[in-house]
Design a protein around this motif. Sequence first.
Motif, mmCIF file in Angstrom:
data_model
loop_
_atom_site.group_PDB
_atom_site.id
_atom_site.type_symbol
_atom_site.label_atom_id
_atom_site.label_comp_id
_atom_site.label_asym_id
_atom_site.label_seq_id
_atom_site.Cartn_x
_atom_site.Cartn_y
_atom_site.Cartn_z
ATOM 1 N N THR A 1 47.499 41.915 83.294
ATOM 2 C CA THR A 1 46.792 42.774 82.601
ATOM 3 C C THR A 1 47.639 43.184 81.150
ATOM 4 O O THR A 1 47.057 43.251 80.340
ATOM 5 C CB THR A 1 46.812 44.457 83.304
ATOM 6 N N SER A 2 49.036 43.444 81.375
ATOM 7 C CA SER A 2 49.600 43.988 80.073
ATOM 8 C C SER A 2 49.868 42.579 79.342
ATOM 9 O O SER A 2 49.687 42.855 78.143
ATOM 10 C CB SER A 2 51.173 44.322 80.635
ATOM 11 N N LEU A 3 49.803 41.520 79.622
ATOM 12 C CA LEU A 3 49.901 40.127 78.964
ATOM 13 C C LEU A 3 48.797 40.219 78.244
ATOM 14 O O LEU A 3 48.583 39.725 76.886
ATOM 15 C CB LEU A 3 50.270 39.012 79.891
ATOM 16 N N ALA A 4 47.501 40.570 78.802
ATOM 17 C CA ALA A 4 46.130 40.423 78.304
ATOM 18 C C ALA A 4 46.293 41.366 77.002
ATOM 19 O O ALA A 4 45.644 41.255 76.004
ATOM 20 C CB ALA A 4 45.055 40.688 79.286
ATOM 21 N N VAL A 5 46.599 42.761 77.226
ATOM 22 C CA VAL A 5 46.772 43.550 76.319
ATOM 23 C C VAL A 5 47.431 43.382 75.026
ATOM 24 O O VAL A 5 47.044 43.435 73.996
ATOM 25 C CB VAL A 5 47.377 44.924 76.854
ATOM 26 N N TRP A 6 48.858 42.722 75.306
ATOM 27 C CA TRP A 6 49.551 42.259 74.073
ATOM 28 C C TRP A 6 48.672 41.106 73.510
ATOM 29 O O TRP A 6 49.070 41.004 72.212
ATOM 30 C CB TRP A 6 50.849 41.835 74.707
ATOM 31 N N LEU A 7 48.187 40.137 74.283
ATOM 32 C CA LEU A 7 47.716 39.272 73.232
ATOM 33 C C LEU A 7 46.452 39.758 72.489
ATOM 34 O O LEU A 7 46.043 38.881 71.648
ATOM 35 C CB LEU A 7 47.046 38.077 74.442
ATOM 36 N N ALA A 8 45.632 40.506 73.065
ATOM 37 C CA ALA A 8 44.597 41.215 72.379
ATOM 38 C C ALA A 8 45.004 41.836 71.003
ATOM 39 O O ALA A 8 44.361 41.664 69.976
ATOM 40 C CB ALA A 8 43.824 42.216 73.311
ATOM 41 N N PHE A 9 46.369 42.519 71.288
ATOM 42 C CA PHE A 9 46.892 43.566 70.217
ATOM 43 C C PHE A 9 47.393 42.373 69.073
ATOM 44 O O PHE A 9 47.133 42.624 67.938
ATOM 45 C CB PHE A 9 48.070 44.189 70.583
ATOM 46 N N THR A 10 47.759 41.140 69.508
ATOM 47 C CA THR A 10 48.461 40.431 68.475
ATOM 48 C C THR A 10 47.316 39.759 67.765
ATOM 49 O O THR A 10 47.379 39.459 66.403
ATOM 50 C CB THR A 10 49.431 39.383 69.222
ATOM 51 N N PHE A 11 46.400 39.261 68.611
ATOM 52 C CA PHE A 11 45.403 38.194 67.933
ATOM 53 C C PHE A 11 44.166 38.638 67.425
ATOM 54 O O PHE A 11 43.272 37.988 66.876
ATOM 55 C CB PHE A 11 45.122 36.802 69.006
ATOM 56 N N VAL A 12 44.287 40.204 67.845
ATOM 57 C CA VAL A 12 42.810 40.729 67.262
ATOM 58 C C VAL A 12 43.268 41.642 66.074
ATOM 59 O O VAL A 12 43.057 41.578 65.030
ATOM 60 C CB VAL A 12 42.068 41.501 68.375
ATOM 61 N N GLY A 13 44.462 42.344 66.427
ATOM 62 C CA GLY A 13 44.988 43.458 65.460
ATOM 63 C C GLY A 13 45.824 42.857 64.247
ATOM 64 O O GLY A 13 45.681 43.237 63.199
ATOM 65 N N GLY A 14 46.328 41.721 64.708
ATOM 66 C CA GLY A 14 46.981 40.957 63.644
ATOM 67 C C GLY A 14 46.453 40.439 62.577
ATOM 68 O O GLY A 14 46.591 40.738 61.147
ATOM 69 N N PRO A 15 45.292 39.576 62.797
ATOM 70 C CA PRO A 15 44.350 39.170 61.527
ATOM 71 C C PRO A 15 43.818 40.377 60.745
ATOM 72 O O PRO A 15 43.775 40.196 59.598
ATOM 73 C CB PRO A 15 43.144 38.334 62.107
ATOM 74 N N PHE A 16 43.452 41.487 61.503
ATOM 75 C CA PHE A 16 42.987 42.556 60.695
ATOM 76 C C PHE A 16 44.024 43.174 59.990
ATOM 77 O O PHE A 16 43.429 43.654 58.624
ATOM 78 C CB PHE A 16 42.358 43.607 61.980
ATOM 79 N N ALA A 17 45.170 43.431 60.268
ATOM 80 C CA ALA A 17 46.320 44.064 59.713
ATOM 81 C C ALA A 17 46.404 43.135 58.211
ATOM 82 O O ALA A 17 46.740 43.556 57.455
ATOM 83 C CB ALA A 17 47.509 44.041 60.469
ATOM 84 N N PHE A 18 46.608 41.734 58.550
ATOM 85 C CA PHE A 18 46.638 41.050 57.214
ATOM 86 C C PHE A 18 45.617 41.054 56.433
ATOM 87 O O PHE A 18 45.649 40.939 54.964
ATOM 88 C CB PHE A 18 46.896 39.569 57.889
ATOM 89 N N LEU A 19 44.340 40.969 56.978
ATOM 90 C CA LEU A 19 43.108 41.592 55.952
ATOM 91 C C LEU A 19 43.156 42.634 55.268
ATOM 92 O O LEU A 19 43.063 42.704 53.862
ATOM 93 C CB LEU A 19 41.947 41.234 56.829
ATOM 94 N N PHE A 20 43.332 43.732 55.705
ATOM 95 C CA PHE A 20 43.612 45.016 54.943
ATOM 96 C C PHE A 20 44.863 45.049 54.129
ATOM 97 O O PHE A 20 44.808 45.620 53.058
ATOM 98 C CB PHE A 20 43.683 46.114 55.936
ATOM 99 N N TRP A 21 45.799 44.434 54.737
ATOM 100 C CA TRP A 21 47.133 44.306 53.385
ATOM 101 C C TRP A 21 46.686 43.430 52.249
ATOM 102 O O TRP A 21 46.803 43.956 51.342
ATOM 103 C CB TRP A 21 48.318 43.543 54.247
ATOM 104 N N TRP A 22 46.133 42.248 52.661
ATOM 105 C CA TRP A 22 45.462 41.505 51.363
ATOM 106 C C TRP A 22 44.759 42.103 50.573
ATOM 107 O O TRP A 22 44.888 42.018 49.260
ATOM 108 C CB TRP A 22 45.080 40.103 51.950
ATOM 109 N N LEU A 23 43.752 42.825 51.079
ATOM 110 C CA LEU A 23 42.796 43.463 50.239
ATOM 111 C C LEU A 23 43.415 44.669 49.567
ATOM 112 O O LEU A 23 43.047 45.140 48.357
ATOM 113 C CB LEU A 23 41.654 44.104 50.983
#
Length: 546
Positions: A60-82
């Motif tokens: 369960t915790s591994l799934a949460v961390w994977l979701a945070f990394t591979f969903v939150g990470g790209p969005f963080a990069f997108l908002f940073w680049w914009l």
Amino acid sequence: MTATLSPEGTTVGGAQQAVRRVIMFVLLFATTVIAANGIGGLLGRLFDLGNPTLAANDATSLAVWLAFTFVGGPFAFLFWWLSWRRLGETAERGSSVWGLYLAGMSTVALIVAATSMLQTAASLIGGDWQPQSLGTGVAWAGVWVWHRWMSARRAKSPTQFTSVTPVIGSFFGLVVGVGATVTAVGLLLDTVVRGFSGVVEVGEPWWRSTLQALVWAAGGAVVWWWHWAHDGARARTSALAAVVLVVTTGFGAVLLALGGIATALFMLLRVVFDHSQSASVVLDRFGTAVAAAAVGGIVWAYFRGRMRSAAESTRSANRLVTAGVTLAASASGIGVIVNSILAAFGTPLAESGTLTLLLGGISALVVGAPPWWLVWRPASRLSTTESGAPARRIYLIAVFGASAVVALITLLVIGFRIFEFTLDSVTGQSLLDRLRAPLGLLIATGLAAGYHFTVWRLDRAAAPPTPHGAHRIGRVFLVTGSDPEPLRIAIEQATGAAVTVWARMEHDTSGPTTERVVHALELTTGRRVLVLAGPGERLEVTPLRD
């Protein structure tokens, strides 16, 4: 693009850009936190050498961390680049939202990374491997380095809130370092005291906790030095830097030093006069008290030197904060002494509980009263400027307010005790025993409030008469394109007013002298004043409506 004016006189285009920046940086902040937590969780799994598989026992915790990394990470990069691609524009770079985001995220990353790394290092001394803390520390250290890189880009670094990160970072490092140093030195001294007392320690060896505290002390010292010396926090003169300096010198260091002295004195008095417990029991934390007094004194002495070069308003605020701390200690001592005296009417004074109470009150009064007398100087004649200073009046009003709150709560407690005694007299406790603690606090509060009310009336009577229609300047809005610090300091020292600096987009190499600005303000009346300094020798001073 042509901006359209709204009925209130603001530009619709400017409002839209401000809302866009707020939304963009809030989303960037949130997604960066999400991604950093996800990466930290995954790194913690990788560092956990005891688990042969990555998903062992906790999918369960591994799934949460994977979701945070591979969903939150790209969005963080997108908002940073914009956001990053537009920061070359002057309006974007000068936005307060950009400066606030960078300061806030850098501070959060520093605190999380430092505490996680130090916790990991300290746990290794205790033989407890904490891979999750290490993973979190590495991830947030990366966030901190990334934001340090952005703040170092001259073409895109913010122009506002630039002093927040070094000032808060140095304060955080100082708090961690001082607290851990007191713990380490206290543990060492307590061990020495127990050795002289013949007490045999059972359990964890003393050196392990001491080394762990030293790790935290060293880490806090590094963080403090990096921001204080390397990033130049000691040279900052912003309002935040002044507040932190006052909190550190006038409140934190004084409270730590006097608290340690009072505690050590209380223990020594108990050893001499109160024999209800053995000396080894009474002096169990004597080393920690001595360490607190010594470290607090060193911190106070160092920052006291820094305080001498600060603005007069900062030095005045520091004196008043110190006076408040020592006043609270003195009033507490008086209240406890009254409590113990009232207890003597029903209980012999030699009884351990009452005698211990009396010694505690004496310790607080002896430690608090002399510094209060030296700082407040009740026997000295103050100048008209000192007695009428806004900070002094605010302090007196704050004492009144705090006294009123304490008195109200105390009266409620007294009423409750009286009704409780009337309605339920089954217990053997007398009415005096029920009331002596709140009565002692009420008497001490009344004495403090009465004295400061008298001082307030004397200051008010000594103040020069104000001409009809004139008001003391309370705030100055300074608009300049040159270095604002000399003007800001001169205005604060001359008027005592709070100064808000608005930087003009065009940089000026020169401007009106501080003497001209101060002289112009002396001829101006109004609570709020706008000062336009520059370009060149231009100077306009305009009173504003309240």
